[in-house]
Scaffold this active site. Structure first.
Site, PDB file in Angstrom:
ATOM      1  N   HIS A  26       1.719   4.596  -2.742  1.00  0.00           N
ATOM      2  CA  HIS A  26       1.808   6.048  -2.521  1.00  0.00           C
ATOM      3  C   HIS A  26       3.178   6.567  -2.974  1.00  0.00           C
ATOM      4  O   HIS A  26       3.295   7.625  -3.579  1.00  0.00           O
ATOM      5  CB  HIS A  26       1.665   6.364  -1.026  1.00  0.00           C
ATOM      6  CG  HIS A  26       0.264   6.298  -0.492  1.00  0.00           C
ATOM      7  ND1 HIS A  26      -0.761   7.043  -1.022  1.00  0.00           N
ATOM      8  CD2 HIS A  26      -0.269   5.612   0.553  1.00  0.00           C
ATOM      9  CE1 HIS A  26      -1.884   6.799  -0.316  1.00  0.00           C
ATOM     10  NE2 HIS A  26      -1.607   5.932   0.637  1.00  0.00           N
ATOM     11  N   GLU A  53      -4.900   7.818  -2.660  1.00  0.00           N
ATOM     12  CA  GLU A  53      -5.405   6.566  -2.101  1.00  0.00           C
ATOM     13  C   GLU A  53      -5.758   5.580  -3.225  1.00  0.00           C
ATOM     14  O   GLU A  53      -5.668   4.375  -3.053  1.00  0.00           O
ATOM     15  CB  GLU A  53      -6.625   6.900  -1.226  1.00  0.00           C
ATOM     16  CG  GLU A  53      -6.844   6.013  -0.036  1.00  0.00           C
ATOM     17  CD  GLU A  53      -5.642   5.792   0.860  1.00  0.00           C
ATOM     18  OE1 GLU A  53      -5.537   4.684   1.400  1.00  0.00           O
ATOM     19  OE2 GLU A  53      -4.788   6.697   1.025  1.00  0.00           O
ATOM     20  N   HIS A  94       0.832  -1.209   0.000  1.00  0.00           N
ATOM     21  CA  HIS A  94       0.000   0.000   0.000  1.00  0.00           C
ATOM     22  C   HIS A  94       0.871   1.266   0.000  1.00  0.00           C
ATOM     23  O   HIS A  94       0.722   2.140  -0.860  1.00  0.00           O
ATOM     24  CB  HIS A  94      -0.911  -0.027   1.240  1.00  0.00           C
ATOM     25  CG  HIS A  94      -1.798   1.166   1.400  1.00  0.00           C
ATOM     26  ND1 HIS A  94      -3.110   1.167   1.023  1.00  0.00           N
ATOM     27  CD2 HIS A  94      -1.554   2.412   1.890  1.00  0.00           C
ATOM     28  CE1 HIS A  94      -3.642   2.352   1.266  1.00  0.00           C
ATOM     29  NE2 HIS A  94      -2.709   3.137   1.799  1.00  0.00           N
ATOM     30  N   GLU A  95       1.798   1.322   0.950  1.00  0.00           N
ATOM     31  CA  GLU A  95       2.633   2.530   1.046  1.00  0.00           C
ATOM     32  C   GLU A  95       3.533   2.672  -0.180  1.00  0.00           C
ATOM     33  O   GLU A  95       3.798   3.788  -0.633  1.00  0.00           O
ATOM     34  CB  GLU A  95       3.458   2.528   2.336  1.00  0.00           C
ATOM     35  CG  GLU A  95       2.635   2.543   3.628  1.00  0.00           C
ATOM     36  CD  GLU A  95       1.598   3.665   3.713  1.00  0.00           C
ATOM     37  OE1 GLU A  95       1.837   4.755   3.167  1.00  0.00           O
ATOM     38  OE2 GLU A  95       0.525   3.429   4.318  1.00  0.00           O
TER      39      GLU A  95
END
Ligand code: ZN
Length: 526
Positions: A293, A319, A289-290
């Site tokens: 980003h 997101e 997830h990170e």
């Protein structure tokens, strides 16, 4: 605006402001990762001083003048363009694959104007008092959460909310609703009108669908995900996965923090954090997830980085990228075809006898719970639905904060079928409201919906799953860089989505994506 003197002046001013902004970012990152326990109040002083310098520089009279003159130049250039059709290179130096530099300048000007207006509308005294209040309220919130007692937090929450309403009042255009002002700060072009419709669709379709999933006789075995997964190996694996999906470690680092997050000084210094847990899937998917980003921040065009337009387009667009990597790619069996063998090399004992299909089913299991940050992909947006409805009531219907715990419990029971036993696992679980972030939550759900729309489109232009199976993530990532990342804030999230998919935002894709994926997993006819 090329050749406009005022533009050079604005650029010079921004070159003095941006380092202060970067220093604040770095201090925030440091506070969450490496700063010693006792650094707190003294470092807060440094941050306070820097924040004040930033405020002063951004509300400076000379900046205001430069902005006005730039806007006059921009207006003249636009009128000139309109009058002199096809006059060649008036748009100013765009290269074959670079961004149109005139569009870049207009975006920087627009962002600077908005920041100037936003900050100068709030009286400086009030701004400072509010900063002190939110520093205090975050501490009060943490104590209340620990003692599971909302009544300790309620008075300060009421104060924060009153400030937020007043501030929104300063920013509101004539006739604009306060909650719309708050929403606009995180996601331009998505006010209550759009979000009411979006959340209504989620409620009508996903609440009953989730019940069907829970009633399904399919049982998913996931016990092996919790256990003795040594932290050192998790760390190595986290670095491997971040690199595998395309996070560039020459331009970024990975550290550890209680709540994972990503921040960037510029496109060559992007900082991720993750956490390691005895639930190995929590740590695996948190780093993917990170990294999503981070890849976004690293992909921002060189001509934008270190300017006010050199960040992700919006909270939801950010997101969308993290969730695209985490869920659309990561919770997809094709992704694990080339990767699962590596995972087993790290954890041969823990995953003994666990086949790839069993692993993928386990990390995709649906288990509605009380805690948003631990939610599965299907029930996640229902946690956001609860917060959206409550925020709207707080801001637009003057709901008394004292009513929150009761309403929270009712809504959780209705939408997710679970009821908190205490405020710590209920209304006190998120830090956002204590920091005054009203209007932030919807971006989490919107981002997931953007990601699903992008996926539906990308499957038409490339064989996404086939590429993943072959271990070729690069074309997928490059497509996102080309159509999303490089634009930073030059275009709004809505424009980016429309330019990429050829269609306006359409939440149907998200609902269909979830129903198809989880209908298959739980053998439900949809
Ligand atoms: Zn995120």
């Amino acid at each position: 605006m090329k050749g406009c003197d005022a533009w050079e002046e604005l650029e010079q001013k921004m070159e003095r402001v941006m380092p202060v902004k970067a220093a604040l970012t770095l201090l925030e990152w440091d506070n969450e990762t490496l700063a010693p326990e006792e650094a707190g109040s003294l470092t807060a002083k440094i941050q306070g001083g820097l924040a004040e310098s930033y405020h002063q520089m951004m509300t400076d009279e000379a900046l205001k003048e430069a902005l006005k003159r730039c806007e006059a130049c921009a207006g003249a250039a636009e009128r000139g363009l309109a009058g002199a059709e096809g006059s060649g290179d008036e748009t100013g130096g765009s290269t074959a694959d670079g961004l149109d530099q005139e569009e870049v300048r207009r975006a920087i000007l627009r962002e600077a104007r908005e920041e100037y207006d936003r900050l100068s509308r709030i009286p400086r005294e009030e701004y400072r008092a509010y900063q002190e209040l939110t520093a205090k309220s975050a501490r009060v919130w943490a104590r209340a959460k620990e003692s599971r007692d909302f009544s300790l937090f309620a008075p300060v929450l009421k104060e924060v909310l009153d400030y937020q309403k007043r501030f929104a009042g300063y920013q509101a255009k004539p006739g604009q609703k306060l909650y719309d002002v708050m929403l606009d700060e995180y996601e331009k072009g998505f006010g209550m009108k759009e979000l009411d419709e979006f959340f209504r669709m989620l409620k009508e379709e996903l609440v009953p669908f989730l019940k069907q999933v829970q009633e399904s006789p399919v049982r998913i075995h996931d016990g092996f995900l919790t256990g003795d997964y040594p932290e050192d190996q998790q760390r190595e694996l986290a670095e491997y996965l971040a690199g595998y999906v395309g996070f560039d470690f020459r331009r970024g680092v990975l550290a550890e923090s209680a709540h994972p997050f990503t921040t960037a000084l510029h496109n060559r210094d992007v900082r991720l954090t993750t956490h390691y847990s005895e639930k190995v899937d929590s740590s695996l998917f948190s780093v993917i997830h990170e990294a999503g980003h981070g890849i976004y921040e690293q992909g921002i065009d060189d001509s934008l980085t270190q300017t006010l337009a050199g960040e992700g387009a919006s909270m939801a667009m950010h997101e969308s990228q993290s969730r695209f990597f985490e869920n659309v790619i990561g919770r997809n069996e094709a992704f694990w075809v080339p990767v699962y063998g590596r995972l087993k090399e790290w954890f041969p004992e823990q995953l003994k006898g666990v086949g790839r299909d069993v692993f993928v089913r386990a990390v995709s299991r649906v288990q509605p719970g009380l805690i948003r940050t631990e939610a599965d992909e299907l029930s996640y947006s229902l946690h956001i639905l609860v917060r959206y409805e409550l925020e709207k009531q707080l801001v637009e219907e003057d709901l008394d904060v004292e009513e929150l715990p009761g309403l929270w419990a009712e809504k959780y029971e209705e939408y997710l079928g679970v009821r908190p036993e205490h405020d710590g696992e209920g209304v006190l679980q998120d830090i956002h409201w204590s920091q005054g972030s009203f209007g932030y939550f919807p971006s989490y759900a919107l981002g997931s919906a953007f990601a699903a729309q992008m996926y539906a489109h990308m499957k038409k232009v490339m064989d996404v799953d086939g590429l993943l199976e072959a271990g070729q993530i690069e074309p997928v990532r490059e497509y996102l860089r080309e159509h999303v990342h490089r634009f930073g804030k030059v275009r709004t999230s809505r424009q980016i989505l429309r330019d990429m998919t050829g269609e306006d935002f359409n939440p149907r894709y998200y609902v269909d994506y979830l129903k198809e994926k989880y209908g298959k997993l739980y053998q439900i006819q949809t």
